[in-house]
Design an enzyme around this catalytic site. Sequence first.
Site, PDB file in Angstrom:
ATOM      1  N   HIS A 119     -11.052  -1.017   5.228  1.00 33.68           N
ATOM      2  CA  HIS A 119     -10.749  -0.561   6.588  1.00 33.68           C
ATOM      3  C   HIS A 119     -11.307   0.832   6.892  1.00 33.68           C
ATOM      4  O   HIS A 119     -11.102   1.337   7.991  1.00 33.68           O
ATOM      5  CB  HIS A 119      -9.232  -0.575   6.781  1.00 33.68           C
ATOM      6  CG  HIS A 119      -8.559   0.377   5.830  1.00 33.68           C
ATOM      7  ND1 HIS A 119      -8.497   0.155   4.469  1.00 33.68           N
ATOM      8  CD2 HIS A 119      -7.957   1.567   6.037  1.00 33.68           C
ATOM      9  CE1 HIS A 119      -7.887   1.161   3.889  1.00 33.68           C
ATOM     10  NE2 HIS A 119      -7.547   2.034   4.822  1.00 33.68           N
ATOM     11  N   GLU A 161      -6.816   4.122  -5.410  1.00 26.74           N
ATOM     12  CA  GLU A 161      -7.994   4.553  -4.655  1.00 26.74           C
ATOM     13  C   GLU A 161      -8.354   5.943  -5.158  1.00 26.74           C
ATOM     14  O   GLU A 161      -7.564   6.878  -5.020  1.00 26.74           O
ATOM     15  CB  GLU A 161      -7.697   4.587  -3.155  1.00 26.74           C
ATOM     16  CG  GLU A 161      -8.946   4.868  -2.354  1.00 26.74           C
ATOM     17  CD  GLU A 161      -8.674   5.377  -0.946  1.00 26.74           C
ATOM     18  OE1 GLU A 161      -9.529   5.201  -0.081  1.00 26.74           O
ATOM     19  OE2 GLU A 161      -7.599   5.980  -0.718  1.00 26.74           O
ATOM     20  N   ASP A 172       0.840  -1.192   0.000  1.00 26.98           N
ATOM     21  CA  ASP A 172       0.000   0.000   0.000  1.00 26.98           C
ATOM     22  C   ASP A 172       0.886   1.257   0.000  1.00 26.98           C
ATOM     23  O   ASP A 172       1.595   1.513   0.980  1.00 26.98           O
ATOM     24  CB  ASP A 172      -0.888  -0.056   1.256  1.00 26.98           C
ATOM     25  CG  ASP A 172      -2.124   0.800   1.170  1.00 26.98           C
ATOM     26  OD1 ASP A 172      -2.092   1.830   0.475  1.00 26.98           O
ATOM     27  OD2 ASP A 172      -3.121   0.464   1.835  1.00 26.98           O
TER      28      ASP A 172
HETATM   29  O1  TEU Z   1      -8.719   6.889   2.450  1.00 27.13           O
HETATM   30  C1  TEU Z   1      -9.126   8.016   1.774  1.00 27.13           C
HETATM   31  C2  TEU Z   1     -10.574   8.292   1.667  1.00 27.13           C
HETATM   32  O2  TEU Z   1     -10.984   9.034   0.811  1.00 27.13           O
HETATM   33  C3  TEU Z   1     -11.512   7.702   2.596  1.00 27.13           C
HETATM   34  O3  TEU Z   1     -12.028   6.492   2.441  1.00 27.13           O
HETATM   35  C4  TEU Z   1     -11.478   8.336   3.936  1.00 27.13           C
HETATM   36  O4  TEU Z   1     -10.934   7.494   4.901  1.00 27.13           O
HETATM   37  C5  TEU Z   1     -12.884   8.652   4.322  1.00 27.13           C
HETATM   38  O5  TEU Z   1     -13.425   9.463   3.340  1.00 27.13           O
HETATM   39  C6  TEU Z   1     -12.942   9.400   5.604  1.00 27.13           C
HETATM   40  O6  TEU Z   1     -14.292   9.568   5.887  1.00 27.13           O
HETATM   41  C7  TEU Z   1      -7.377   6.576   2.438  1.00 27.13           C
HETATM   42  C8  TEU Z   1      -7.108   5.439   3.401  1.00 27.13           C
HETATM   43  O7  TEU Z   1      -7.803   4.300   2.970  1.00 27.13           O
HETATM   44  C9  TEU Z   1      -7.470   5.892   4.774  1.00 27.13           C
HETATM   45  O8  TEU Z   1      -7.359   4.865   5.720  1.00 27.13           O
HETATM   46  C10 TEU Z   1      -6.569   7.049   5.135  1.00 27.13           C
HETATM   47  O9  TEU Z   1      -6.935   7.581   6.369  1.00 27.13           O
HETATM   48  C11 TEU Z   1      -6.620   8.152   4.079  1.00 27.13           C
HETATM   49  O10 TEU Z   1      -6.538   7.657   2.754  1.00 27.13           O
HETATM   50  C12 TEU Z   1      -5.461   9.100   4.253  1.00 27.13           C
HETATM   51  O11 TEU Z   1      -4.270   8.460   3.901  1.00 27.13           O
END
Ligand code: TEU
Length: 536
Positions: free
Chosen positions: A316, A242, A97
């Site tokens: 997660h 993502e 990741d």
């Molecule tokens: O997530 C980014 C993201 O846009 C989301 O799913 C976010 O956690 C959510 O909108 C909050 O409400 C990624 C990761 O998967 C996440 O765990 C991290 O916290 C985030 O990026 C920052 O690196």
Amino acid sequence: MLDKYKSSTVYQIYIKSFCDSNGDGIGDLNGIRSKLKYIQSLGVKYIWVTPFFCSPMVDNGYDVSDYRNINPMFGTMEDCEAMIAEAKELGMSFMFDMVFNHTSNQHEWFKRALAGDEEYMNYYIFRDEKPADWTASFGGPAWDYVPELGKWYLHLFAPEQPDLNWENPKVREELKDVIRFWKAKGVGGFRFDVLNLISKPDDLHLPSGSATRFCKDGPRVHEYIRELVTDTGIEDMITVGEMASTTLDNSIRYTRPENHEMSMCFSFHHLKVDFKNGEKFSLMPPDLKMLRNVFVEWQEGMSNAGGWNAVFWCNHDQPRIVSRFGDEGQYWKESAKMLGTFVHMLRGTPYIYQGEELGMTNAHFKSLDEYDDVEAINYYHILLERGNSESEALNVLANRARDNSRTPMQWNSGKNAGFSEGKTWLGIPENYKSINVETEDADDDSILNYYRKLVQLRKDYRIISEGSVKFLDAGNEKVFAYERRLDNQRLVVLCNFSSEDEKISGVDIKGEVLIGNYSGSHKIMRPYETLVILEG
Ligand code: TEU
Ligand code: CA
């Protein structure tokens, strides 16, 4: 795109909660090694592990302070290398990741920037004046002032996660080197965190509002991704970006093989259909009409244009799907199987998030001190400021907090669900006594064994991995129906998203039942019933 991604399924591990090998209450690399046979038993080919690199853990590893070293809390480089090699022997490979939109504020680069080193200040996004009143993803402002420098810096997430300046070619070279480093260690692919936020608007003087909204799918995002992929030679590896709040058109561009960007990407529109007024921390029951529309648009739109979806319900960051669009009570098993079927028969590469294959539920925490996540804690206070009572705020968290999916993996009915010998870093839902790997492994009718069949079907039937997709009208808003087609074959998938018997009409269902969650023939769809029929 190579065929192997189409017939494969990916398993996602949240390392902190998967398996603890040394009794400190925190999952680790050796814990993953001890469970590789279990993962193999699911039939998956790829394993995405959330970040385990050096990090002060403000955002549980999504704040990286050293991309090339292992956080001692999770193990050593030797453990990591052994994990990669052992998975390979079992026919699986890892996707690591890469959190490249931002670093931790404890990263050497940011420390040098704060010390006034111009070269490193240009690794981040500093401005003399605050250009706009943007809000960051976990609440609070996105621009923060550094008095020592007399400047403001941008962070789309927590203040401890400063955004990198991708405009600077040196930054791009540094990140390519990180990819080369892990590629040389033998990983099979990569997941890229919030990849569509890396290219910021040319002019940062924009209205106030959510910072991510203004930074998504920015002006040079496609150029940067292609450069990262082609310069590191990862075109043939499995890659998933993502893509926060992206559009269909951009996702097509991100994933068309001839563009040399990603193998596939995650979009989240289907997981916002229970956000009241579009707000995550505002509750509303899922709008099934909206949910279906999102799938029609993305499944058919990507398919028609040669794009490729990553398909999923859980990760997660999301509450557990059975608690969210299914039923934790009477129809727990039926609804978990139905939801699994819906995703696994779609066109795209399915992802299973640890515990989803067991029907793991939300955490049901009752007090704020049971939560760990920076977002949950910030929003609790924001909700109180907005006039909610404490119990209202806790109810919102119980439904929406990311901690819901981060509770320890439920391995057995013993101490700490078999996750750890010591005190676990996050609480375990009481239902682990019945919802766990050991119990479900022994039960032919379990959710776990049903997921194994879903994964196998994708490998056995080209119509599932390769076929076209089209949504059908079942004459009932609560029953989703779609067909897949390949050559002379037709696969029909029916899913009842309601806890009632539902009448359907207009869908022709004749053929062999490949999988389903009820037995016996019938004319109506029973609560959370699903049925997959192959014709031809
Ligand atoms: O997530 C980014 C993201 O846009 C989301 O799913 C976010 O956690 C959510 O909108 C909050 O409400 C990624 C990761 O998967 C996440 O765990 C991290 O916290 C985030 O990026 C920052 O690196
Ligand atoms: Ca541990």
